[in-house]
Design a protein around this motif. Structure first.
Motif, PDB file in Angstrom:
ATOM      1  N   GLN A 108       3.891  -2.100   8.269  1.00  0.00           N
ATOM      2  CA  GLN A 108       5.876  -2.118   8.257  1.00  0.00           C
ATOM      3  C   GLN A 108       7.153  -1.733   6.830  1.00  0.00           C
ATOM      4  O   GLN A 108       7.410  -1.160   6.741  1.00  0.00           O
ATOM      5  CB  GLN A 108       6.817  -3.699   8.552  1.00  0.00           C
ATOM      6  CG  GLN A 108       6.218  -4.149   9.562  1.00  0.00           C
ATOM      7  CD  GLN A 108       4.782  -4.622  10.078  1.00  0.00           C
ATOM      8  OE1 GLN A 108       4.128  -4.063   9.845  1.00  0.00           O
ATOM      9  NE2 GLN A 108       5.215  -6.034  10.555  1.00  0.00           N
ATOM     10  N   VAL A 109       5.390  -1.775   5.878  1.00  0.00           N
ATOM     11  CA  VAL A 109       5.955  -1.246   4.712  1.00  0.00           C
ATOM     12  C   VAL A 109       5.341   0.368   4.344  1.00  0.00           C
ATOM     13  O   VAL A 109       6.283   1.261   4.032  1.00  0.00           O
ATOM     14  CB  VAL A 109       4.478  -2.133   3.683  1.00  0.00           C
ATOM     15  CG1 VAL A 109       5.079  -1.335   2.041  1.00  0.00           C
ATOM     16  CG2 VAL A 109       4.655  -3.636   3.462  1.00  0.00           C
ATOM     17  N   ALA A 158      11.379  -7.170  -0.608  1.00  0.00           N
ATOM     18  CA  ALA A 158      12.468  -6.005  -1.282  1.00  0.00           C
ATOM     19  C   ALA A 158      12.839  -5.203   0.039  1.00  0.00           C
ATOM     20  O   ALA A 158      13.737  -4.583  -0.302  1.00  0.00           O
ATOM     21  CB  ALA A 158      11.106  -5.850  -2.445  1.00  0.00           C
ATOM     22  N   LEU A 159      11.592  -4.207   0.442  1.00  0.00           N
ATOM     23  CA  LEU A 159      12.334  -3.197   1.328  1.00  0.00           C
ATOM     24  C   LEU A 159      13.612  -3.672   1.863  1.00  0.00           C
ATOM     25  O   LEU A 159      14.415  -3.164   3.023  1.00  0.00           O
ATOM     26  CB  LEU A 159      11.247  -2.715   1.675  1.00  0.00           C
ATOM     27  CG  LEU A 159      10.196  -2.137   1.105  1.00  0.00           C
ATOM     28  CD1 LEU A 159       8.561  -1.626   2.063  1.00  0.00           C
ATOM     29  CD2 LEU A 159      10.368  -0.225   0.852  1.00  0.00           C
ATOM     30  N   LEU A 213       9.151   2.516   3.648  1.00  0.00           N
ATOM     31  CA  LEU A 213       9.149   2.739   2.073  1.00  0.00           C
ATOM     32  C   LEU A 213       9.215   4.535   3.094  1.00  0.00           C
ATOM     33  O   LEU A 213      10.882   5.273   2.197  1.00  0.00           O
ATOM     34  CB  LEU A 213       7.737   3.489   1.772  1.00  0.00           C
ATOM     35  CG  LEU A 213       7.307   1.889   1.053  1.00  0.00           C
ATOM     36  CD1 LEU A 213       5.987   2.409   0.615  1.00  0.00           C
ATOM     37  CD2 LEU A 213       8.042   2.557  -0.218  1.00  0.00           C
ATOM     38  N   LYS A 214       9.294   4.618   4.169  1.00  0.00           N
ATOM     39  CA  LYS A 214       9.192   6.766   4.803  1.00  0.00           C
ATOM     40  C   LYS A 214      10.959   6.780   5.080  1.00  0.00           C
ATOM     41  O   LYS A 214      11.655   7.239   4.695  1.00  0.00           O
ATOM     42  CB  LYS A 214       8.852   6.283   5.723  1.00  0.00           C
ATOM     43  CG  LYS A 214       7.023   7.005   5.445  1.00  0.00           C
ATOM     44  CD  LYS A 214       5.965   7.174   6.324  1.00  0.00           C
ATOM     45  CE  LYS A 214       6.212   9.015   6.611  1.00  0.00           C
ATOM     46  NZ  LYS A 214       5.102  10.097   7.026  1.00  0.00           N
ATOM     47  N   ALA A 245       1.447  -6.181   1.824  1.00  0.00           N
ATOM     48  CA  ALA A 245       3.005  -6.950   2.171  1.00  0.00           C
ATOM     49  C   ALA A 245       3.826  -7.356   1.239  1.00  0.00           C
ATOM     50  O   ALA A 245       5.232  -7.984   1.641  1.00  0.00           O
ATOM     51  CB  ALA A 245       2.476  -8.146   3.485  1.00  0.00           C
ATOM     52  N   ASP A 246       2.931  -8.041   0.233  1.00  0.00           N
ATOM     53  CA  ASP A 246       4.661  -8.407  -0.965  1.00  0.00           C
ATOM     54  C   ASP A 246       5.225  -7.381  -1.212  1.00  0.00           C
ATOM     55  O   ASP A 246       6.648  -7.984  -1.708  1.00  0.00           O
ATOM     56  CB  ASP A 246       3.149  -8.755  -1.971  1.00  0.00           C
ATOM     57  CG  ASP A 246       2.437 -10.207  -2.100  1.00  0.00           C
ATOM     58  OD1 ASP A 246       2.285  -9.859  -0.460  1.00  0.00           O
ATOM     59  OD2 ASP A 246       1.153 -10.054  -3.088  1.00  0.00           O
ATOM     60  N   LEU A 247       5.693  -6.646  -0.683  1.00  0.00           N
ATOM     61  CA  LEU A 247       6.246  -5.784  -0.968  1.00  0.00           C
ATOM     62  C   LEU A 247       7.562  -5.729   0.400  1.00  0.00           C
ATOM     63  O   LEU A 247       9.007  -5.222   0.362  1.00  0.00           O
ATOM     64  CB  LEU A 247       5.646  -3.850  -1.476  1.00  0.00           C
ATOM     65  CG  LEU A 247       5.213  -3.661  -1.864  1.00  0.00           C
ATOM     66  CD1 LEU A 247       4.319  -1.389  -1.633  1.00  0.00           C
ATOM     67  CD2 LEU A 247       4.980  -4.165  -2.766  1.00  0.00           C
TER      68      LEU A 247
END
Lengths: 306, 306
Positions: free
Chosen positions: B44-45, B303-304, B49-50, B298-300
């Motif tokens: 998912q991250v 925010a995403l 991002l993409k 996964a900590d990102l």
């Protein structure tokens, strides 16, 4: 001080040096033979030294032969020698594991059948000799079957060295308290014509990199090789001469043990190598400067015959 | 200065960091997956991002897979990724030999079929893949048949590594002008459950010890890996973030190239490792201190998603 080292041993200097010692330790390859050929004059030198009452020993980092195999080779090339005078790293590693490490368990051996024989001769069981080709995938390798009685990894010369052996050594060394011993660190075995093949040092480096720790090495320049001889024959170090063709192993061993040292130019190292060490100003490198050098140990012959 | 490094990346810090970059480079093993399992949340991250317009690349020292094999694995684990976004050392070593070394000749390859494929894809012929068991004796080994067109030795991961391969590499490297390249120096491949198997660094050390010289290595922390991506995609280093689990390869690469750096704790290195580098006062070790760390990428995710 340093001006009196690294002198050519010739003419009038030979006899006083020989008179000053009771015992001469010879490296083998590049000193008394090259491959399967005796250095010309070397058998006479050894035999005359013994006739004149000197103790003579053969001290080699090569781990591919038993003492018996060395004695047979020496005899075939015309040297008067017995098994008890031979100290190779196959034998000395077995002695090291038995007397210094007091190993209570089996050895995982990366090495030769000769090493297996010398271990068994001192009562140490081993596993590992022979081919060990890879199979399966990474998770299989990490979970490879291990012998629960193994308590030490010993690395010597092994023409069957393989990724799987490297992996097996890593898995054993990841176990609490597993000893890690190498026969020697020689990076190459020099052959006739300037050629060379990889030495035990390469295999040991690979295992050390995997294990992320250093092995204890038995061979020259570790003083255990000399201690092994000295303890069995009651040698006095100031009455011993070490003769070798390598500054980093033979001459360094002599320096480490306080022996007199003689470099012979029939093998690996040169006078220029020795002079570079002498002029370096580096304390450790001074240990690689011999007291004397000769073109060949045959240069000792006139004084012995005279 | 140093007080602002090695901060936990959490809450309000995530969005500004992501806004400050156009491109994120991810190491693979220990970062987006472990073995054959995706790190939970990692797909998912990457995909978010993409979707948000970031360029994403996969930069790995592993030399056992082609770009195509990586793209297939990424897809199977739920990552949106194309071959062109993958920079492994099988591919990058081929590019290095072709573009930096401008190799005119064959490669003696200690490596995998994947490395062979990537070399052939850029038009470089090779020899050496597969088992190479020992036969004969020392003099045979020194005179082993060599391919006269070989002008480089390339060492990557090779489960068929053997004494004979080591010897063959030595014989090639003894020839005037033979190039010597390694994919990477990772000493171990970590697996689940704290286990590990020997990495390419072990094999490379063995060959380097035999050859008595150092290989040029292509993989992280060598900046070639980044240059390879940057030149193909026109990246600006101050708008890039390098994410990895190893301080000595991933974070060091980021520092070497002037990228922002993020350590994730799902792999090899720990915060304590990073703090030890930071407190060492050693300039080189400062390059192994990341700007930020997270427990997992996964900590990102919040925010995403927010």
């Amino acid at each position: 001080m340093s001006g009196s080292k690294c002198r050519r041993l010739s003419g009038a200097l030979v006899r006083p040096l020989l008179d000053s010692v009771d015992c001469v330790l010879f490296d083998c390859d590049g000193v008394i033979w090259r491959g399967d050929q005796a250095i010309p004059g070397a058998p006479q030198v050894i035999n005359l030294l013994k006739e004149s009452g000197k103790k003579v020993f053969f001290v080699t980092n090569n781990s591919t032969k038993t003492r018996k195999m060395y004695a047979d080779k020496l005899a075939a090339l015309g040297f008067h020698a017995s098994e008890e005078e031979v100290f190779g790293t196959a034998y000395c590693s077995a002695m090291y594991l038995k007397t210094v490490c007091r190993l209570d368990g089996k050895v995982y051996l990366i090495g030769s059948p000769a090493m297996r024989q010398e271990l068994e001769a001192v009562g140490i069981q081993q596993t590992g000799v022979g081919p060990d080709p890879v199979s399966g995938k990474q998770s299989d390798w990490a979970n490879v079957a291990l012998d629960p009685e193994v308590k030490a990894v010993l690395v010597g010369f092994d023409e069957h060295f393989s990724y799987m052996k490297l992996n097996r050594a890593l898995q054993y060394l990841s176990q609490q308290g597993c000893l890690f011993v190498g026969t020697n660190r020689d990076s190459r075995l020099p052959l006739e014509g300037g050629k060379a093949v990889p030495g035990t040092g390469c295999l040991l480096q690979a295992v050390e990199t995997a294990a992320q720790c250093q092995a204890q090495t038995v061979g020259k320049p570790n003083r255990f090789m000399y201690d092994c001889v000295a303890s069995q024959f009651g040698l006095s170090r100031d009455r011993c001469l070490m003769v070798g063709d390598r500054l980093d192993t033979d001459i360094m061993l002599g320096s480490n043990c306080g022996l007199k040292t003689l470099l012979t130019l029939t093998g690996v190292s040169t006078v220029a190598d020795a002079e570079a060490h002498q002029q370096s100003g580096c304390a450790e490198r001074q240990g690689m400067v011999p007291d004397y050098y000769v073109e060949s140990i045959a240069d000792l012959l006139p004084a012995l015959q005279g």
